[in-house]
Write a protein that holds these residues in place. Structure first.
Motif, PDB file in Angstrom:
ATOM      1  N   ALA A  52      38.577   6.442   9.887  1.00 44.86           N
ATOM      2  CA  ALA A  52      39.618   5.538  10.379  1.00 44.86           C
ATOM      3  C   ALA A  52      40.234   4.833   9.181  1.00 44.86           C
ATOM      4  N   ILE A  53      41.509   4.510   9.303  1.00 52.05           N
ATOM      5  CA  ILE A  53      42.229   3.895   8.184  1.00 52.05           C
ATOM      6  C   ILE A  53      43.082   2.729   8.680  1.00 52.05           C
ATOM      7  N   GLY A  54      43.137   1.677   7.885  1.00 52.09           N
ATOM      8  CA  GLY A  54      44.048   0.566   8.123  1.00 52.09           C
ATOM      9  C   GLY A  54      44.685   0.201   6.799  1.00 52.09           C
ATOM     10  N   TRP A  55      45.944  -0.179   6.823  1.00 49.92           N
ATOM     11  CA  TRP A  55      46.613  -0.473   5.556  1.00 49.92           C
ATOM     12  C   TRP A  55      47.633  -1.599   5.733  1.00 49.92           C
ATOM     13  N   VAL A  56      48.011  -2.190   4.610  1.00 46.58           N
ATOM     14  CA  VAL A  56      48.980  -3.278   4.635  1.00 46.58           C
ATOM     15  C   VAL A  56      49.713  -3.324   3.300  1.00 46.58           C
ATOM     16  N   ASN A  57      50.995  -3.682   3.377  1.00 49.49           N
ATOM     17  CA  ASN A  57      51.798  -3.932   2.172  1.00 49.49           C
ATOM     18  C   ASN A  57      51.752  -5.421   1.838  1.00 49.49           C
ATOM     19  N   PRO A  58      51.706  -5.794   0.572  1.00 51.82           N
ATOM     20  CA  PRO A  58      51.790  -7.211   0.216  1.00 51.82           C
ATOM     21  C   PRO A  58      53.205  -7.739   0.450  1.00 51.82           C
ATOM     22  N   ASP A  59      53.308  -9.021   0.783  1.00 50.87           N
ATOM     23  CA  ASP A  59      54.623  -9.649   0.914  1.00 50.87           C
ATOM     24  C   ASP A  59      54.811 -10.774  -0.099  1.00 50.87           C
ATOM     25  N   GLY A  60      53.841 -10.923  -0.989  1.00 55.03           N
ATOM     26  CA  GLY A  60      53.940 -11.939  -2.031  1.00 55.03           C
ATOM     27  C   GLY A  60      53.409 -13.295  -1.634  1.00 55.03           C
ATOM     28  N   THR A  61      52.980 -13.440  -0.373  1.00 51.50           N
ATOM     29  CA  THR A  61      52.488 -14.745   0.094  1.00 51.50           C
ATOM     30  C   THR A  61      50.994 -14.732   0.395  1.00 51.50           C
ATOM     31  N   SER A 106      55.160   4.912   2.135  1.00 54.81           N
ATOM     32  CA  SER A 106      55.513   6.335   2.278  1.00 54.81           C
ATOM     33  C   SER A 106      54.366   7.264   1.883  1.00 54.81           C
ATOM     34  N   VAL A 107      53.389   6.753   1.139  1.00 54.81           N
ATOM     35  CA  VAL A 107      52.301   7.620   0.683  1.00 54.81           C
ATOM     36  C   VAL A 107      51.116   7.618   1.643  1.00 54.81           C
ATOM     37  N   VAL A 108      51.134   6.772   2.675  1.00 57.79           N
ATOM     38  CA  VAL A 108      49.974   6.647   3.554  1.00 57.79           C
ATOM     39  C   VAL A 108      49.655   7.966   4.243  1.00 57.79           C
ATOM     40  N   ARG A 109      50.671   8.617   4.798  1.00 55.65           N
ATOM     41  CA  ARG A 109      50.427   9.885   5.508  1.00 55.65           C
ATOM     42  C   ARG A 109      49.955  10.991   4.561  1.00 55.65           C
ATOM     43  N   PRO A 110      50.650  11.242   3.431  1.00 55.89           N
ATOM     44  CA  PRO A 110      50.146  12.284   2.528  1.00 55.89           C
ATOM     45  C   PRO A 110      48.767  11.959   1.957  1.00 55.89           C
ATOM     46  N   LEU A 111      48.480  10.688   1.749  1.00 55.33           N
ATOM     47  CA  LEU A 111      47.152  10.313   1.265  1.00 55.33           C
ATOM     48  C   LEU A 111      46.097  10.625   2.320  1.00 55.33           C
ATOM     49  N   SER A 112      46.373  10.280   3.573  1.00 55.17           N
ATOM     50  CA  SER A 112      45.432  10.553   4.665  1.00 55.17           C
ATOM     51  C   SER A 112      45.158  12.049   4.791  1.00 55.17           C
ATOM     52  N   LYS A 113      46.227  12.848   4.682  1.00 54.12           N
ATOM     53  CA  LYS A 113      46.063  14.311   4.761  1.00 54.12           C
ATOM     54  C   LYS A 113      45.235  14.832   3.597  1.00 54.12           C
ATOM     55  N   ALA A 114      45.474  14.282   2.411  1.00 51.78           N
ATOM     56  CA  ALA A 114      44.732  14.714   1.229  1.00 51.78           C
ATOM     57  C   ALA A 114      43.252  14.352   1.358  1.00 51.78           C
ATOM     58  N   ILE A 115      42.970  13.166   1.890  1.00 53.12           N
ATOM     59  CA  ILE A 115      41.577  12.753   2.085  1.00 53.12           C
ATOM     60  C   ILE A 115      40.896  13.653   3.108  1.00 53.12           C
ATOM     61  N   ALA A 116      41.591  13.927   4.218  1.00 54.89           N
ATOM     62  CA  ALA A 116      41.032  14.796   5.264  1.00 54.89           C
ATOM     63  C   ALA A 116      40.719  16.180   4.714  1.00 54.89           C
ATOM     64  N   LYS A 117      41.613  16.703   3.889  1.00 51.35           N
ATOM     65  CA  LYS A 117      41.400  18.021   3.290  1.00 51.35           C
ATOM     66  C   LYS A 117      40.197  18.013   2.355  1.00 51.35           C
ATOM     67  N   ALA A 154      41.559  12.351  -3.748  1.00 46.33           N
ATOM     68  CA  ALA A 154      42.847  12.270  -3.054  1.00 46.33           C
ATOM     69  C   ALA A 154      43.722  11.188  -3.674  1.00 46.33           C
ATOM     70  N   ALA A 155      43.111  10.040  -3.996  1.00 46.34           N
ATOM     71  CA  ALA A 155      43.871   8.947  -4.614  1.00 46.34           C
ATOM     72  C   ALA A 155      44.441   9.374  -5.958  1.00 46.34           C
ATOM     73  N   GLU A 156      43.651  10.081  -6.746  1.00 48.68           N
ATOM     74  CA  GLU A 156      44.118  10.553  -8.053  1.00 48.68           C
ATOM     75  C   GLU A 156      45.273  11.532  -7.907  1.00 48.68           C
ATOM     76  N   LYS A 157      45.262  12.308  -6.835  1.00 49.31           N
ATOM     77  CA  LYS A 157      46.289  13.324  -6.630  1.00 49.31           C
ATOM     78  C   LYS A 157      47.583  12.738  -6.077  1.00 49.31           C
ATOM     79  N   VAL A 158      47.480  11.759  -5.178  1.00 51.27           N
ATOM     80  CA  VAL A 158      48.649  11.273  -4.441  1.00 51.27           C
ATOM     81  C   VAL A 158      49.225   9.972  -5.004  1.00 51.27           C
ATOM     82  N   LEU A 159      48.364   9.060  -5.441  1.00 57.49           N
ATOM     83  CA  LEU A 159      48.814   7.724  -5.830  1.00 57.49           C
ATOM     84  C   LEU A 159      49.152   7.637  -7.313  1.00 57.49           C
TER      85      LEU A 159
END
Length: 232
Positions: free
Chosen positions: A189-198, A162-173, A134-139
């Motif tokens: 279950a999934i948890g995610w975070v964006n970096p803020d540089g700090t 923006s890729v979190v939802r399509p990635l989750s769907k791809a993994i589920a599939k 899924a990561a290879e396909k979406v990211l």
């Protein structure tokens, strides 16, 4: 080498020393020392440098094995430690672009208890493959690690939320295709975070991990409601 007190010794060595040991009554004893010029490495160099090359290949293979999970073939926590600075710099290169995602496989214990450890191991491999495919396909770019047990991490330095939802769907599939015989037992279950540089990559992993457990808690409540409704 003995020196007088306070005397400084400076040694510059421009050779490679290869030591060959023998086992003598349980004690390693030096049997041979070979010297080669590191600026003139050649596979045609006489024995025992050929043996040295084989030893180097063996050491490289051992290192690769240490940095990869034997069951899934994915990188492991040791890989994160070994390349921490590089991964940290890459994930924080252009905030808020970049993602750290943490995953937990739901149903693993139930499959393990019901069908045996071989089935549980097969499920872990199926989930690992699903994440990677899924990561290879979406990211745009990704690094997938097995954090341990049934938990996994994906680093995506060039993607945003923006890729979190399509990635989750791809993994589920992908996972459904590999675990169709376990329908109803397996999810994630999934948890995610964006970096803020700090924040460092370890801090980002901790945040994603915490959010993953919040997701897992919500999924358990939903499942409990469904079971209650089925009984009534």
């Amino acid at each position: 080498m003995k020196t007088r007190p306070g005397e400084k010794i400076f040694i510059f060595v421009k050779q490679r020393f290869t030591f060959f040991f023998i086992n003598k009554n349980g004690i390693p004893m030096v049997h041979h020392v070979h010297i080669s010029d590191p600026d003139n490495i050649s596979t045609d160099e006489a024995f025992p440098f050929r043996v040295g090359l084989e030893l180097r290949k063996l050491i490289d293979k051992m290192k690769e094995s240490a940095l990869n999970d034997a069951m899934t073939g994915l990188h492991n926590r040791a890989f994160l430690e070994e390349y921490y600075d590089e991964l940290n710099a890459e994930i924080n290169a252009a905030p808020p672009r970049g993602l750290v995602l943490y995953f937990d496989l739901n149903g693993f214990k139930k499959v393990n208890d019901s069908y045996g450890h071989a089935a549980g191991d097969s499920l872990i491999r199926a989930f690992a493959t699903s994440l990677k495919k899924a990561a290879e396909k979406v990211l745009v770019k990704s690094e997938v690690l097995r954090a341990g047990g049934d938990e996994f991490i994906i680093f995506a330095p060039r993607d945003d939320r923006s890729v979190v939802r399509p990635l989750s769907k791809a993994i589920a599939k992908q996972l459904k295709q590999r675990t169709y015989h376990l329908e109803g037992l397996v999810s994630f279950a999934i948890g995610w975070v964006n970096p803020d540089g700090t924040k460092t990559i370890k801090e980002l992993i901790a945040i994603a991990d915490r959010r993953m457990y919040q997701c897992k808690s919500r999924l358990k409540k939903i499942q409990a409601r469904k079971e209650e409704q089925a009984k009534s």
